[in-house]
Design a protein around this motif. Structure first.
Motif, PDB file in Angstrom:
ATOM      1  N   SER A   1       0.402  -0.497  -1.412  1.00  0.00           N
ATOM      2  CA  SER A   1       1.090  -1.689  -0.909  1.00  0.00           C
ATOM      3  C   SER A   1       2.386  -1.328  -0.206  1.00  0.00           C
ATOM      4  CB  SER A   1       1.369  -2.658  -2.061  1.00  0.00           C
ATOM      5  OG  SER A   1       2.158  -2.028  -3.061  1.00  0.00           O
ATOM      6  N   ASP A   2       2.608  -0.051   0.066  1.00  0.00           N
ATOM      7  CA  ASP A   2       3.762   0.349   0.866  1.00  0.00           C
ATOM      8  C   ASP A   2       3.643  -0.256   2.263  1.00  0.00           C
ATOM      9  OD1 ASP A   2       4.742   1.794  -1.241  1.00  0.00           O
ATOM     10  OD2 ASP A   2       3.857   3.694  -0.597  1.00  0.00           O
TER      11      ASP A   2
ATOM     12  N   GLY B   1       0.473  -2.651   2.935  1.00  0.00           N
ATOM     13  CA  GLY B   1       1.498  -3.649   2.701  1.00  0.00           C
ATOM     14  C   GLY B   1       1.091  -4.677   1.658  1.00  0.00           C
ATOM     15  N   LEU B   2       1.898  -5.715   1.524  1.00  0.00           N
ATOM     16  CA  LEU B   2       1.656  -6.801   0.570  1.00  0.00           C
ATOM     17  C   LEU B   2       0.934  -7.962   1.266  1.00  0.00           C
ATOM     18  CD1 LEU B   2       5.125  -6.749  -1.210  1.00  0.00           C
ATOM     19  CD2 LEU B   2       2.934  -6.009  -2.194  1.00  0.00           C
TER      20      LEU B   2
ATOM     21  N   ASP C   1       2.836  -9.608   4.009  1.00  0.00           N
ATOM     22  CA  ASP C   1       2.917  -8.756   5.202  1.00  0.00           C
ATOM     23  C   ASP C   1       1.642  -8.869   6.030  1.00  0.00           C
ATOM     24  OD1 ASP C   1       5.390  -7.812   4.266  1.00  0.00           O
ATOM     25  OD2 ASP C   1       4.409  -6.237   3.094  1.00  0.00           O
TER      26      ASP C   1
ATOM     27  N   ASP D   1       2.420 -12.723  -4.572  1.00  0.00           N
ATOM     28  CA  ASP D   1       3.355 -11.602  -4.497  1.00  0.00           C
ATOM     29  C   ASP D   1       2.634 -10.264  -4.402  1.00  0.00           C
ATOM     30  OD1 ASP D   1       5.489 -13.348  -4.667  1.00  0.00           O
ATOM     31  OD2 ASP D   1       5.548 -13.257  -6.857  1.00  0.00           O
ATOM     32  N   ASP D   2       1.422 -10.193  -4.911  1.00  0.00           N
ATOM     33  CA  ASP D   2       0.676  -8.937  -4.886  1.00  0.00           C
ATOM     34  C   ASP D   2      -0.806  -9.248  -4.722  1.00  0.00           C
ATOM     35  OD1 ASP D   2       0.181  -6.249  -4.910  1.00  0.00           O
ATOM     36  OD2 ASP D   2       1.109  -5.865  -6.858  1.00  0.00           O
ATOM     37  N   TRP D   3      -1.579  -8.212  -4.464  1.00  0.00           N
ATOM     38  CA  TRP D   3      -3.015  -8.386  -4.280  1.00  0.00           C
ATOM     39  C   TRP D   3      -3.685  -8.772  -5.595  1.00  0.00           C
ATOM     40  CZ3 TRP D   3      -4.287  -8.692   0.599  1.00  0.00           C
ATOM     41  CH2 TRP D   3      -3.532  -8.001   1.548  1.00  0.00           C
TER      42      TRP D   3
END
Length: 482
Positions: free
Chosen positions: A46-47, A278-279, A282, A34-36
């Protein structure tokens, strides 16, 4: 006649409406996080990504110009575009099999019997003329043709993604080569500045030696330091030229064509204060290598369907309409018209297990494609995480070296002043100047490393090919003579 036509039409409608064999495209068994895995810092966000023309963010007009020229002139990119055209033509070949094949034909035959052959039995010479049209249409009962078309379309989509991947690679490689070039400019400038500083120290030590204040050791040490620094400059110039030649190759030209415009020294570009990437999900959707692997996976799934359909009968409709006559003048008469048509079926009876073996081959290739796709996903996540980690640490190193450069510069000035007053020996001056040379070189290298790491981050998250820029460029590239 009407009954036969209706029967054939019924067969065609029934068989054409059948489904296709083969598996659905398998999905990767790896879910992106879900995230780095590393915290985003130093202006990373992460936009939603804003990387279509990421090189503009470095605010170096010369770099922007080089990247755009590379994306037009690079020969590897032209090669990728040519492969797209090849795949598009191959798709056309496969699509043709969805439709009837119609051929025209004509023959003129003349037979003249010898006296000891036909004429002895009262046979006359023969003339035969034939002009006709034949057609054959395979009814894609098991989806063999449709799967072949789907495989060709998947390969075409993969080739297009290969072009996008080449765009990402070429833009980033051009930027890295340019950063190497301007790093060389700054390293050479600093080396020359330090060389002048060391020559000043050499003159100072020589003057003190001539005045009998110090022995010859101080002069020898000063000359050694000057010689060492001077010897570094040719190596730096050679490295700069190597970067220039890489730029030329990326632009699809010769070093002579770009040497003049790149002769003027430049400065290392500064990464932007904010970079939206981005994530992870993405980034994976954006990376062309993953998109290409996914399309090739779909193409391979379709090839399994082609192999499976080879195990079953093939159905086709054939027809032939011809004008046949023994006299050329009678060829166009109504009585010369003849037809032949009907359904055809072929059934593989014995192939020594080759057809089933082919199915096994294609299924194994499908599993290999899936494993390769999953490996590409893992590699992409690892590359991007490592690039993000290194990017953040690069800023910390640059800041530490910035303080070290200031301190080293102060130490040189102080040691020279104390040496002039006779309060320290010349070894102190030598040590301080040697330290300044080393720390300034590291500081320049750290700034260049940050710029390169920013480019690496962009590459690992697949930036630099997305619309609106990439679509315009792709259209322009498609018009290039290939």
């Amino acid at each position: 006649m009407i009954a036969r036509i209706a029967f054939s039409a019924l067969i065609a409608a029934t068989l054409a409406g059948c489904g296709t064999l083969g598996p659905d495209t398998p999905e990767a068994r790896i879910e992106p996080p879900d995230d780095w895995v590393v915290p985003l810092e130093r202006g990373l966000s992460s936009d939603p990504a804003d990387l279509a023309v990421w090189w503009d963010k470095l605010e170096d007009p010369r770099l922007t110009d080089l990247v755009l020229r590379a994306l037009i002139g690079n020969l590897d990119l032209r090669l990728s575009m040519e492969r797209v055209l090849e795949a598009r033509s191959q798709r056309g070949v496969e699509r043709q099999n969805l439709f009837p094949v119609v051929d025209g034909n004509g023959t003129a035959t003349f037979i003249e019997f010898s006296d000891n052959d036909g004429q002895a039995f009262g046979l006359s010479d023969i003339e035969a003329y034939n002009v006709g049209v034949s057609a054959n249409w395979e009814l894609d009962f098991w989806g063999r043709v449709r799967n072949a078309v789907e495989a060709a379309e998947g390969e075409l989509s993969a080739r297009i993604e290969d072009v996008h991947g080449a765009m990402v690679l070429i833009a980033t490689e051009t930027a890295i080569a340019y950063i190497d070039l301007v790093e060389g400019d700054e390293q050479i400038a600093v080396a020359q500045r330090n060389l002048e500083l060391q020559r000043t120290s050499l003159r100072l030590s020589q003057a003190r030696y001539d005045a009998g204040l110090v022995d010859e050791l101080d002069v020898a040490q000063a000359r050694t330091l000057v010689g060492r620094t001077q010897s570094q400059i040719p190596s730096l110039q050679a490295a700069r030229f190597e970067a220039l030649t890489r730029i030329a190759v990326l632009l699809g030209t010769t070093p002579n064509a770009v040497a003049a415009e790149l002769e003027q020294p430049g400065s290392i570009p500064e990464p932007p204060a904010a970079l939206q990437i981005g994530l992870p999900a993405d980034a994976l959707r954006r990376r062309p290598d993953l998109r290409a692997a996914e399309n090739r996976l779909a193409a391979q799934a379709a090839r399994v369907g082609v192999a499976q359909a080879e195990l079953y009968p093939r159905f086709a409709l054939f027809g032939n309409v011809a004008l046949t006559a023994n006299d050329f003048g009678d060829l166009l008469q109504t009585d010369s018209l003849g037809t032949q048509w009907g359904p055809r079926v072929s059934l593989p009876l014995f192939r020594g297990g080759a057809l089933r073996a082919r199915v096994g081959v294609e299924e194994s290739l499908l599993e290999q494609a899936l494993l390769g796709y999953e490996q590409t996903v893992l590699t992409a996540l690892a590359e991007s995480s490592a690039a993000l980690q290194a990017y953040g640490r690069g800023f910390e190193r640059r800041e530490a070296l910035s303080f070290a450069v200031d301190a080293a510069g102060q130490a040189v000035a102080k040691s020279q002043a104390l040496y002039t007053e006779g309060l320290v020996d010349f070894q102190t001056v030598v040590d301080s100047q040697r330290e300044l040379v080393g720390v300034e070189a590291e500081w320049i290298a750290s700034r260049a490393a940050i710029a390169r790491l920013m480019v690496s981050v962009v590459r690992t998250v697949g930036g630099g090919w997305e619309p609106p820029y990439a679509d315009d460029l792709a259209a322009e590239l498609a018009e290039v003579e290939l």
